[in-house]
Design an enzyme around this catalytic site. Structure first.
Site, mmCIF file in Angstrom:
data_model
loop_
_atom_site.group_PDB
_atom_site.id
_atom_site.type_symbol
_atom_site.label_atom_id
_atom_site.label_comp_id
_atom_site.label_asym_id
_atom_site.label_seq_id
_atom_site.Cartn_x
_atom_site.Cartn_y
_atom_site.Cartn_z
ATOM 1 N N CYS A 176 -2.202 8.360 3.925
ATOM 2 C CA CYS A 176 -2.101 7.800 2.575
ATOM 3 C C CYS A 176 -3.364 8.082 1.784
ATOM 4 C CB CYS A 176 -1.829 6.310 2.647
ATOM 5 S SG CYS A 176 -2.960 5.450 3.746
ATOM 6 N N GLU A 233 0.894 -1.149 0.000
ATOM 7 C CA GLU A 233 0.000 0.000 0.000
ATOM 8 C C GLU A 233 0.934 1.200 0.000
ATOM 9 O OE1 GLU A 233 -2.097 1.659 3.404
ATOM 10 O OE2 GLU A 233 -1.622 3.037 1.766
#
Lengths: 505, 505
Positions: A295, A256
């Site tokens: 993120c 990720e």
């Protein structure tokens, strides 16, 4: 000054050699240190495989779920202490630190509940039984069993509690032992959580190990039954996936990584409408919460050309009231970046984005600490679709007809938000951006308690294609699949029925 | 001599430069040639993305399923011709060639049916809707949409029809355009199938392209929305996955590579029993069908020590009646290997395995052609768990207590078979080997029409962890996931309900 230790092989182990300093990012004062040198990584991995794995596999899903509940309860009890650590070691405001700790607790509780609903089985059925021949005797059934290796978790600095918990909860529930390595700079929160788990004997021995300090050659030691979940920069993700042993052994890797999350305002949304105000509020929250170090934070604000000037001045007005300062102060709304190198990266990123800074600046705003003001950029260069600037920085991009095409230039992301009340526009834009994203957030002023696009929910998948790393975490029971091997059983129906007596996920 | 051409950009294109010869492996006579030099690969990929993808996505699942049915029908009509090509270009016996062609047709029909059952929708729902907040208005729904890139399929030489069809059927049904590259040595069957599809205008333009000859820099040209499915050697699989653009763009790659498939005989099975005879029959079939050139073929025959000598002499007896020769001859039971290099590899592998050859030999058995006899090895070295010898070669391994532990030494495989009537032994062995395999075949003499462990069924997943490449294909609707992006929609329930009106997979 606290010396963080690693918890491996059932013992707390101090590292040797040079220690990395952990500082308070608001004051730059050293508050702890860590080193993983001398920690026997091979022995730790074997301990997980030989001791932790069997112990977890001996438990049912419901029993593993109960372990997660106990961890959540222990964190809840120590919540204030964890929040203080987030403030001092993470540069989080109290609200940011709560967001991290409560996110962790919520995710643990959600997977505890999943465990309860999967019940007392140890083997999961995947789908229905299948008649394979003319006779119903020839039968197929897919099953899911825990991998026999270790789940290595390498977490990012921004969510020391949540990042730890969202990975550990899923692996432990699936029946895989965990070796968790936090980013060293902000490791104090995760370190304390592991202490709570060890002190309370909340998990079987070997089910959870913890590495304080550098990962050293941890990745190079992984084999065919191990898995690795990584959250962090795209560059590190690439290095992990290029490791020869990772490729040769088909080590399952979930990455990720970078994401240029976009927020799209529909052409139907009139300034001052509820939808418009919600859009502004969510952009500002995403830019400033955790000082933009999420993120999932919005990096590209994509708005119709005809309202771009209005959006710009409205955002500037809202950003102007965000007080930046020491998160230990009550009235601070945004804390510093996590480290000196993050600050340097963010400043470099602002310069690289080009365009015109219409709010804030890349300059120094306080004498000490890794502070930066929120920055809004108008008309950035094409690099806006390539470079993730990990801080309170967003770019305003005007569109005339197809915003989905602009969004797609980001080459894959975690989340895209759409604010519109025009069903045709929503449907078209969802179709355009869905193949590029793991999640699409549809803003709606009437959805109560909606957490905005930046919040990761345990029920929904988190991850994205392309630049975002091509991975997928969470998503309720879906998340378990990463830690399980799917196997088709093929044979006589009564024989298969005898082996499986289990619930479906 | 036939010059194979590529079908790209809506045209048949002849390659330039040096051409690779395709031979009849039984006679070594050249029968065709191919070259991909000069074929514009970049343009072909763009044609798929810009022309084929939109055309497929404009169709419903049911409509795409109907296309697969039409391809299956065209292959059925040309079945004899395709079988003849399998015999002459593949070295297949008639039975082997039928196995390939009928496997292809069966897989296309299975996915045609899946298309019918998914109906007239274009968007798939993944799981149920989820209430995300206290109010049911705040809602989540996972959807699956086709990736916007191209599906590149690189197939192995051993199943030119089936290998083509099993990948193409799933990608086309999912809504992704295909660029299919067969192994050049046996490309005549796939080339003819594509001719049938083009001549019959069975697919929209751009939905299927075909590359005859080397892949050149095809893999290096893939981006974040493209996917690559590869079947072949582990070494090539590793090279593909190590490509910097593949890593950087998170190109989805499915690798189906080496596998040291094991057949386990239970300690309860008495020689001469029906189960014992079935076990022998399946080992011999897997060793000799396609001259052992099946990724699923049994390489390790793992039997209780007390019956090992009996199994050895029984297998030798059954192998002795396998007539090896030109597959064009009616009474031939096993043809040659596919190429001179496969023959050299197999001979080298036999030498490397060590142990004692108890049936057959690595030596020359006919003047012309790439022939080798079946070879049974007793007491091979530990390399038997590492080296896949791709031919009619198997090793006999005796166990005293835990065969699952021996199986696991293979470090991940496609399929493991278990022949036993002892429920406790079956259950224990399944638990031991399941995390290492994509499929477990439970032999049972009373299961009518059971195809043995070596046959891949469209309803069951095909792939395996570790050495087998870590991939997964087929498995009914599960196979579609590789070509689809899963996206969580998060927002107001009525808005999401409006976007999705679709059936679940």
């Amino acid at each position: 000054m606290l010396e963080l230790r690693s918890y491996v092989g059932g013992k707390w182990v101090a590292g040797q050699g040079a220690r990395q300093a952990l500082v308070n990012p608001a004051t730059e004062a050293p508050i702890a240190s860590a080193s993983s040198e001398g920690v026997d990584l091979g022995a730790a991995l074997e301990y997980a495989r030989k001791t932790g794995g069997p112990a977890l596999r001996a438990l049912s899903f419901a029993a593993r779920g109960a372990l997660l509940k106990a961890i959540a309860d222990a964190m809840q009890e120590a919540r204030d202490e964890l929040i203080e650590l987030g403030i001092s070691n993470g540069g989080n405001t109290r609200s940011d630190a709560k967001f991290d700790v409560d996110g962790a607790i919520g995710t643990l509780l959600a997977y505890a509940e999943t465990g309860t609903s999967l019940g007392t089985t140890k083997i999961l059925l995947d789908g229905e039984g299948i008649q394979l021949g003319r006779s119903p005797r020839f039968h197929g059934q897919h099953i899911l069993t825990p991998r026999r290796g270790v789940a290595v978790h390498i977490n990012a600095f921004n969510f020391p509690a949540w990042g730890f918990a969202e990975k550990a909860a899923v692996a432990l529930l699936a029946g895989m032992p965990v070796l968790s390595k936090p980013a060293t700079s902000s490791a104090m929160v995760a370190h304390r959580i592991v202490e709570l788990i060890v002190e309370g004997k909340l998990l079987p021995e070997g089910a959870l190990q913890f590495l304080a300090g550098a990962a050293r050659d941890l990745v190079e030691r992984l084999g065919a039954q191990d898995v690795l979940a990584f959250t962090g920069s795209g560059d590190t993700g690439e290095r992990i996936r290029a490791q020869p042993n990772v490729i040769r052994n088909s080590v399952r890797v979930n990455v990720e990584a970078d994401s240029l999350n976009a927020a799209v305002l529909g052409p139907d949304v009139a300034p001052r409408s509820d939808m418009y105000e919600l859009f502004l509020k969510e952009v500002v929250r995403d830019m400033t919460q955790k000082a933009g170090q999420k993120c999932t934070a919005i990096r590209r604000v994509i708005v119709p050309a005809q309202v771009a000037q209005e959006v710009k001045s409205d955002l500037a007005e809202l950003l102007a009231v965000i007080k930046v300062g020491d998160p230990a102060d009550e009235d601070t709304k945004m804390g510093p970046l996590a480290t000196a190198s993050q600050l340097a990266e963010a400043r470099g990123g602002i310069e690289q984005l080009g365009g015109k800074i219409v709010f804030g600046s890349a300059g120094k705003i306080l004498e000490k600490g890794f502070f930066i003001s929120p920055v809004l950029i108008e008309g950035p260069g094409p690099v806006v679709h390539e470079r993730e600037v990990f801080g309170p920085i967003a770019s305003l991009i005007a569109y005339s007809d197809n915003p989905g095409e602009i969004v797609a230039r980001g080459n894959g992301g975690l989340v895209c938000s759409i604010h519109s009340e025009d069903p045709a526009f929503i449907e078209h834009t969802v179709a355009e951006v869905a193949p590029w994203h793991g999640r699409i957030y549809l803003g709606h002023p009437k959805v109560e308690l909606s957490p905005g696009p930046g919040t990761v929910l345990p029920q929904l998948v988190h991850g994205g294609p392309g630049r975002a790393g091509g991975g997928e975490e969470l998503g309720g029971p879906r998340g378990l699949a990463f830690y399980l091997q799917r196997t088709a059983l093929e044979g006589a129906r009564p024989v298969i029925a005898k082996i499986t007596g289990a619930k479906q996920p």
